[in-house]
Design an enzyme around this catalytic site. Structure first.
Site, mmCIF file in Angstrom:
data_model
loop_
_atom_site.group_PDB
_atom_site.id
_atom_site.type_symbol
_atom_site.label_atom_id
_atom_site.label_comp_id
_atom_site.label_asym_id
_atom_site.label_seq_id
_atom_site.Cartn_x
_atom_site.Cartn_y
_atom_site.Cartn_z
ATOM 1 C CB SER A 10 32.830 67.163 40.030
ATOM 2 O OG SER A 10 32.146 68.294 39.524
ATOM 3 C CB SER A 52 45.875 62.505 47.292
ATOM 4 O OG SER A 52 44.682 62.826 46.651
ATOM 5 C CD GLU A 93 28.472 66.175 38.405
ATOM 6 O OE1 GLU A 93 29.584 66.232 38.972
ATOM 7 O OE2 GLU A 93 27.837 65.115 38.269
ATOM 8 C CE1 TYR A 140 47.182 73.560 43.806
ATOM 9 C CE2 TYR A 140 45.509 73.261 42.132
ATOM 10 C CZ TYR A 140 46.799 73.582 42.474
ATOM 11 O OH TYR A 140 47.691 73.917 41.504
ATOM 12 C CD GLU A 164 44.619 67.263 39.257
ATOM 13 O OE1 GLU A 164 44.288 66.478 40.146
ATOM 14 O OE2 GLU A 164 44.419 68.483 39.332
ATOM 15 C CD GLN A 223 46.304 69.263 43.657
ATOM 16 O OE1 GLN A 223 45.567 68.294 43.866
ATOM 17 N NE2 GLN A 223 46.339 69.887 42.501
#
Lengths: 399, 389, 399, 389
Positions: A384, A161, A386, A128, A244, A126
Site C-alpha cells: 500500500s 490475482s 502507506e 503471498y 514488482e 502469486q
C-alpha cells in the site's frame, strides 16, 4: 542529456510499432481502447503472439531466452504497446516467477518452467498475502510440513490475482518456526491442479472478479518445486517485491489513460454547450494532472538513466508507485466526472463486451465510471502507499 | 439564531434512528436487495412520505430540515428506497398540479400507494439543467411527447413520472420547458430498467408519439424552469443530508476497523499517520453536516439568489467532504475496502453517485460566478455572505 | 432551528453597530481595513473606549463587572466588531488572565487586578512556552524557589506575544520536582517592571515584531501573586488552554478577511483585462474557500447552540482551531496571489502606516503579501494543528 | 533518450556546489546581505555569466540545462545576486542588439563589468505579459519614453536596463512592443530602490520624456513579443531550477530538524504522521526536479507550441511542489519556522516569490487551454503529450 530518441532507438520504436500494428488482433485492441474487461483467452492470445516473436518475456536477458533489451528499449516497448492499445502483459509469469526461477532455480527447474512462461502457455499467480498478513508478509502462517520427498502445504492465500485463470502458483510458505519471523519461510511452486487446492472468488466493489482466496489443504508439493534453499524464501520474495514495485509505475498505461481522458473531454459536451475540453474549470483539472504525469514520466526516465548507468534505483521505486497510482487514480476520477450523471449506471454487459443491448449514455461512460471505482485498489495493492511511504522514510530519509 | 433541533425534530430523528437500527444492518440490507424487497410502506406508516406537506394536504408541515432528518437516516442505512426522487416529484405535484391531478395522485403519494419519480436527465446535457431535447408538441387535444429521459434515478418502482419536456425553443433554452405527469403504463412509453453502481437503480424512459391531454400538464406551459430549479436545489439539499448520514456511518465503520484490525502486531489505528487522517475524516463529516444544515435553512428564504448561493456552496463543500471520506475510508480499510463484502465499498459507491448528481462542484461554482459577477455590475460592494444577517 | 436573528438579537446587534459606528476612531478603523499593523497605543485607545462602555471584558459575567452576555451575544459582538474594522481585543487580559483570576484568585487578587483588565489600563502577556517546552508544556523548566514570603524565579520564556508592550505577565513556573511532570507547576503573576525581567525581541520571517523571549533572573515575586494553590498550576493552565482554543476560530475576523479578499478580487485586473472576480479560475478558488468558511461558521454556531443548551464543547474547539486557521491561511494566500508580482515588495513603511512614500503597486498589495507570510504562524501557535489532531484522536475518537 | 549529465555538466555542477558550500552558509549569506556585498565577480570568474553564449561571443555554448545547474546552486545558497535577471537581459542582448550595441555591452556583461536587468512588469497588468502602458513615441532622431516599469527584479545593481515599451497599439495588444536599452544614468530615468520579501531587491523605473536614439532599440520595432515570450519562458525555466535547489536544501534542513529536535522526550521525526509528510516533501522535490529538467530540454525545440506546453506544465508542477515544500517546511519546524532566525523562513519567502513570478499556475493553465482548444479545432485528435516522440 537528451529526451528525444537516438536513431537506433527510433528504429527500435518503429520496429515495435510495425509489429504491433500488424499482429495485434483488432477485437482485442478495440476492447482495450474502450476500457472493457478482457478474459483469459484475450490475454493469452496476445501474449502467445508476443511469445512467438520472443517478446513476451521482454525483460529477460538473452541467456534465458529473452530479447536482451536495454532498459530504455523495455521502456519504449511498454509505452508503445500501451499507446497502441495492447493488453498489459500479465506480470506473474514473465516479471515475477520467471526472474526468480532463472536467478535462484535449478537447471531442471529452468528447463521445466521457463519455456511455458516465454511462450505464454502457462498462467501463473502469486501466493503471498494471507488474511492476517497483508502488507505484513513476514507474519504469514501457511505451513509446509517436510515429508521427506515432498511438503504437505496447508493454509490460506488471499488477494490472489487471477488464481481462477492460473495453472501454477508461486507461493510463500512457512517451513520453520523461528524467532525472527522473516526467517523460516520457503518459496514453493504449486501446481494449481493439485488435490487440495480450492479457489474462491472475491467480488470487488465495482462488480468484477479478479482476486481470489486460495485454500490449500494438505496439498502435496514435490521437493523439486522448492526454489533455492528451504527457509530462505524471504530473500527471493524481497528480490521480487523490488521488481514488482518498479513495474507498478506503468507509465505507458497511464499515458494512454490520459490520452483517453482527453478524447472523452473533447467529445463530451460541457454544461454550456461547448466541449468539456473548452470548459476552463474542467480543463484546469486536466492540466493539473497532466503536469503531474509529466513529472512522473521524467522521473521514471531519470531513474532509467541511473539504472542504465549502473546505479541501483533504491526506494525510488516506492516514489514511482506512490505517485504513479495517485495520478492514475486521479485520471480515472476525472474521466468518471466527465460523464456526469452517466457515471451512475452499472452496465456489466458492455463492460465485458457481452450482450447486445446498447449502453445508456455515451459508450465511454460505462467503462469510465467503473474504472474509477476499480482503480481505488491501485494505492492498496503491491504494497500500500502507506507502506511505501514507510519504506522511503526508513530507507531513504533514515527517520 | 439557534441551531438545535425542535422537540418535533428530535422525535422524528428518534423514529428514523430506530428504523435504521432495527432494519438496516448491512447484512439485512444486502439480503433485502437480493430479495427485491423494500420498506416503502413502513416509511409511509411512519409518516415520512408526508413530512413536507401542509396539514391541509395530509402532511405534517415540515421543512427541508425535516426531510433532511429522514435523508440522513437513509444515508446511514444505505437504503435504496427511492425516497428522494419520490419527494421531489410529490412536492412538485403538490405545488403545480391542477386540482384534478393533485386530487388523484397526492394522497396516494403520501400514503405509499403511488410512487413518483422526476424525469429530467438526458444524455448530452451533462449538468445543464435546462438542457432538454424531449419534445412536447401541442396537438389538438393536448400534447404529443417524443424523445427520451435517459436516466431516471429511482424510477424502477415508480407508478408515474413527472416529465420535463420542451414545449418551445431550442435544446439549451431556459425558457420553453413544461412539466407532465405520465403513468408508467401509458401507451407510447417504454421503460428500460437500469442497474446502477450504488444499487439504487434507475430507468431509461423513451417516448414515442405519446399522447397526453392538456390536463396532464403541471404548472404553466413553457414556464416551469424556476420551479424545476427550486426542485433541483431541494434535491441537492436532501442529498446532502443523505451524504452526511453515509459519511457519519462510514467514518464510524472505519474508526472501528482501525481499532480492531491488527498489523505488525498492533492495531492499525496505533499508527499516528492513520490517526491524523482519521481526524480529517471526522472533521469532514462535521463540516458536511454544517453545510447540509445551512443549505436546508436557505430553502426557506424568499431571496432566490441567497438560496442559490447557499445551496451551491453547500454542494461544493459536501462533495469535497464526501470525496475525502469515501476515498480515505476505502484506503484505510486496505484490501478489504475494495471488496463487495464490507459496507465500506457500498458507502463509497453511494457517495460517488451523490457527488455526480444535481450538478458537480464546477457547475455550482459557475452558478456562484454568475451571482458574483452580476452583483459586481449592480453594485460596487461584493455581496456579503453573512447568512444570519 | 433558525439561522436568522431573533428580534432581541437584532436589537442587540443594532446597539453594537451604533456604538462602534459612533466611537471607533477613524484612523484606527482605516488601519484595520487596510490590514496595517497597529501599535500598542492603537489597541489601548480602542480597548479603553470599550472599557468605558463595560465591553472590554465582554465575556465576563456580571458579578465580575462584565456585561453578562449570552454566548450568542458574544458571538454577534465579535463578528460585528470585525466587520466594522475594529482591532481584535487582545485576549491576554480579558480572555486569559481575567478568567483565571476571577475563577481561582483570592478576593484581594480580584480587587487588585480585575479593574485594570476591565478598563484596559494594564497590558498582560502569557508566560507559558519555553525553549524546550513548546507544545509540550509539562516539561517546563523555569524554577521558582520558595523564599518564605516570596519566590525567586529564574528561567526563560519564549514566544511571548507582546511582552514588549506588557505591564504584567501570568506565568507557569516549576515549584516542585515530581515524577509526573504535570504536577509541581505553579501559576504566578509577575510585574514586568520587576528587576531581573528582560525582554528580547524575536524577529519574524515577515519582518514584524510581536513575539519575544523573556529572561527571568532571580525575579522576586511576592507570594500574594500566586494563583490558587502552589504546585497546582497545571489545572489553571489547562482551564485556560481550553478557553484559548475556543477563541482561536476567530470567525468574525476570517469573515472580514474573506470580504476584503473579494474586494481585492473585484478591484484587481485579471490577465485578460476583466477583474479577477470575473476570472473563472481565480473565482473557482474563491468559491472553494468560501464554501469552507460557510461550513466553519455553521459549525461554530452549532457548537454555540450546544454550549448555550448546557453541553460542553469538548474537543470541538480543536476542530475549530484546525479548520479556522487553515481557512484563514488560505484566504491570505489567495489575497497574496491576487496581487501577482506585487506580492514581492516588502514595504514596512506602508505596513506600519509610517513614512510618506506611496507604496509601489496597489495599496492592498503590500499588506496582502505580508499577511500571507505572517499567517503561517496561525497553524503553529495556540497548540499546533498537529497537537490538535492528536487531541481529537485521543479524546474524541479514543484511538 | 538519456537524462544523465554530460561530463561538462558534472564539472559545472561541481564548481557550483563548491562555491555554495564554501561561501553560502546561511550565516555568511546573512552577513553578506547586511554588509551589502555580493559575489558577482566570483560568478564571472567561474564563467557562469558566459554559460549560454556561443563561443564566438566569448561564451561556453551551454543550454538552458547548464544555466539551470547554476540556478540550482543559487536556489540552494539563497543567493541574492541577480543572476537570473542579468542572464535574461544579456541573452536578449546577444540575440537582438544591433552590432554597435552588442559590441559595447555584451563583453562587459559576460565579464561581470556591466550588470543588466529586464524591465517588463507594470502595475495593472498582473501576469499579462504583453500588457504595456509605457510608451515609446517615435521622434525625429529616435524615441521618447514615458511611463513606468513598477517592478524590476534584481534591478538595484544594474548598470543598464532592457526596457519593453509600446511603440504601437493599445495597452493590452500583443503587437506593438519594442525593446530598448537604457542606461541607469540616462537623463529622464528615475530609479527607486525597493526592498522585497525575499531580500533579492528590485527597483521601480520611471521614464519622463526620456530621449533615446534609434540605435538604442533591440530587434525590430513593434515586433518584439515572440522574443519576449521566449525570454519569459526562459525565466520560468531558470527559476524552476532555482526552486529545485531551494526545495532540496529546505527539505534537507527540515529532515535534519525533525531528527534532532526533541519533544515529549523523543525526536519530532519519530512521529509517523510527520514522517509521511516528510516523505511527501521528498517526493515533491524529485517531481519538481523532473519538471524543471523537462522544461529546460523543451527550450531547445523549434516547435514553439511544444515549448509553451512544456514550460507551462512545468511552472504548474514546480509551483505546486514549491508551495507544498515551503508551507510544510515552515509548519514542520513549528514556532522556529516562522522566525527570521533560521534559514527555513528565508527559503519559504524565496519560494513564495518564485511562485508569484513569470505567471502563476492559472496563467499557465490558460495558456495550455489556448493550445488545447486550438488543436481541437485543427484536428479531431487531441495533441499527444509525448515529449520524446
Amino acid at each position: 542529456m537528451e529526451l528525444s530518441l537516438s536513431p537506433q532507438q527510433r528504429e527500435f520504436a518503429e520496429q515495435v510499432r510495425e509489429f504491433v500494428g500488424a499482429r495485434l488482433p483488432r477485437d482485442i485492441a478495440d476492447k482495450v481502447r474502450r476500457d472493457q474487461h478482457l478474459d483469459r483467452e484475450d490475454h493469452m492470445r496476445w501474449q502467445r503472439i508476443l511469445g512467438e516473436q520472443g517478446w513476451h518475456a521482454f525483460t529477460w536477458p538473452e541467456q534465458h531466452g529473452g530479447p536482451g533489451w536495454s532498459i530504455v528499449q523495455r521502456y519504449l516497448f511498454e509505452v508503445i504497446c500501451a499507446e497502441m492499445n495492447c493488453p498489459i502483459i500479465q506480470p506473474f509469469g514473465p516479471r515475477m516467477a520467471g526472474p526468480v526461477i532463472y536467478t535462484f532455480g535449478t537447471d531442471q527447474q529452468k528447463q521445466r518452467f521457463l519455456p511455458g512462461i516465454r511462450d505464454s502457455t502457462v498462467w501463473w499467480c502469486q501466493g503471498y498475502s494471507e488474511p492476517q498478513a497483508g502488507s505484513d508478509l513476514a507474519s504469514l502462517a501457511t505451513w509446509a510440513e517436510d515429508k521427506g520427498d515432498h511438503y504437505l502445504v496447508s493454509g490460506q492465500k488471499i488477494w490472489t490475482s487471477y488464481a481462477h485463470y492460473a495453472d501454477w502458483m508461486f507461493c510463500l510458505v512457512r517451513t520453520s518456526k523461528t524467532e525472527r519471523p522473516q526467517t523460516g519461510i520457503s518459496f514453493l511452486l504449486i501446481d494449481m491442479r493439485s488435490p487440495g487446492v480450492e479457489v474462491q472468488p472475491i467480488l470487488m466493489l465495482e462488480g468484477t472478479h479478479s482476486f481470489n482466496t486460495v485454500f490449500l489443504e494438505n496439498v502435496k508439493v514435490p521437493k523439486e518445486n522448492l526454489i533455492g534453499e528451504q527457509d530462505n524464501g524471504w530473500t527471493y520474495a524481497k528480490f521480487l517485491l523490488e521488481h514488482e514495485r518498479v513495474d507498478n509505475a506503468a507509465i505507458g498505461v497511464t499515458k494512454a489513460a490520459m490520452r483517453r481522458l482527453k478524447e472523452i473531454a473533447a467529445s463530451e459536451h460541457g454544461d454550456d454547450g461547448g466541449t468539456l475540453m473548452e470548459d476552463p474549470l474542467f480543463h484546469r483539472k486536466l492540466v493539473e494532472v497532466e503536469s503531474q504525469l509529466q513529472s512522473l514520466e521524467v522521473t521514471a526516465l531519470r531513474i532509467l538513466s541511473q539504472v542504465a548507468a549502473g546505479e541501483a534505483p533504491g526506494p525510488a521505486a516506492s516514489l514511482l508507485k506512490i505517485r504513479g497510482t495517485e495520478i492514475a487514480q486521479r485520471i480515472s476520477e476525472l474521466a468518471s466526472q466527465a460523464v456526469g450523471y452517466f457515471a451512475l449506471p452499472y452496465q456489466p454487459d458492455y463492460l465485458h463486451d457481452a450482450g447486445s443491448e446498447t449502453p445508456v449514455g455515451p459508450d465511454h461512460a460505462a467503462t469510465a465510471a467503473n474504472n474509477y471505482l476499480w482503480r481505488r485498489c491501485m494505492s492498496i495493492y503491491g504494497g500500500s502507499n502507506e507502506i511505501q511511504r514507510g519504506i522511503i522514510a526508513k530507507r531513504m530519509l533514515e527517520m | 439564531m439557534d441551531l438545535s433541533f425542535s422537540e418535533e425534530q428530535n422525535m422524528l430523528q428518534e423514529s428514523v434512528s430506530r428504523l435504521v437500527r432495527d432494519h438496516y444492518s448491512f447484512q439485512r440490507r444486502q439480503q433485502r436487495l437480493e430479495d427485491g424487497e423494500d420498506l416503502w410502506l413502513r416509511f409511509a406508516e411512519l409518516g415520512w412520505l408526508a413530512v413536507p406537506f401542509g396539514e391541509d394536504q395530509g402532511g405534517i408541515g415540515g421543512g427541508a430540515v425535516d426531510v433532511g432528518i429522514v435523508m440522513e437516516g437513509i444515508g446511514r442505512a444505505l437504503a435504496v428506497e427511492p425516497y428522494l426522487p419520490h419527494m421531489l416529484a410529490s412536492q412538485l405535484l403538490a405545488r403545480l398540479a391542477p386540482e384534478p391531478l393533485r386530487d388523484r395522485y397526492l394522497s396516494p403519494a403520501l400514503s405509499g400507494d403511488c410512487r413518483l419519480a422526476l424525469a429530467f436527465i438526458e444524455a448530452g446535457g451533462r449538468y445543464c439543467p435546462w438542457f432538454c431535447a424531449t419534445a412536447a408538441s401541442e396537438s389538438s387535444d393536448g400534447y404529443q411527447i417524443n424523445g427520451a429521459k435517459d436516466l431516471v434515478p429511482g424510477g424502477q418502482s415508480a407508478d408515474a413520472y413527472l416529465v420535463i419536456a420542451r414545449s418551445h425553443g431550442d435544446t439549451r433554452d431556459r425558457q420553453g420547458l413544461s412539466l407532465f405527469l405520465v403513468e408508467r403504463e401509458h401507451p407510447g412509453l417504454q421503460v428500460r430498467r437500469l442497474r446502477t453502481n450504488d444499487a439504487a437503480g434507475a430507468v431509461q424512459l423513451t417516448f414515442e408519439n405519446l399522447q397526453l391531454d392538456a390536463g396532464a400538464r403541471l404548472g404553466d406551459a413553457d414556464q416551469v424552469w424556476p420551479e424545476l430549479e427550486h426542485t433541483l436545489d431541494l434535491g441537492a439539499v436532501y442529498q446532502a443530508w443523505e451524504a452526511v448520514g453515509a459519511m457519519a456511518a462510514l467514518s464510524e465503520v472505519t474508526l472501528d476497523y482501525l481499532k480492531t484490525r491488527k498489523q505488525f502486531g498492533r492495531p492499525l489505528g496505533a499508527n499516528q499517520a492513520l490517526q491524523h487522517r482519521m481526524v480529517d475524516l471526522f472533521i469532514a463529516v462535521e463540516e458536511a453536516r454544517s453545510s447540509a444544515l445551512c443549505a436546508a435553512l436557505a430553502m426557506d428564504t424568499d431571496d432566490a439568489d441567497e438560496r442559490r448561493r447557499n445551496v451551491s456552496l453547500s454542494k461544493i463543500a459536501v462533495d469535497r467532504c464526501a470525496r475525502l471520506v469515501g476515498q480515505e475510508a476505502v484506503q484505510l480499510h486496505g484490501a478489504m475496502g475494495v471488496t463487495d463484502e464490507l459496507s465500506v465499498g457500498h458507502y463509497f459507491k453511494r457517495l460517488t453517485a451523490i457527488i455526480a448528481s444535481f450538478g458537480d462542484s464546477e457547475w455550482h461554482a459557475r452558478r456562484i460566478h454568475r451571482l458574483d459577477t452580476a452583483s459586481l455590475s449592480s453594485s460596487s460592494q461584493p455581496a456579503r455572505s453573512q447568512s444570519w444577517n
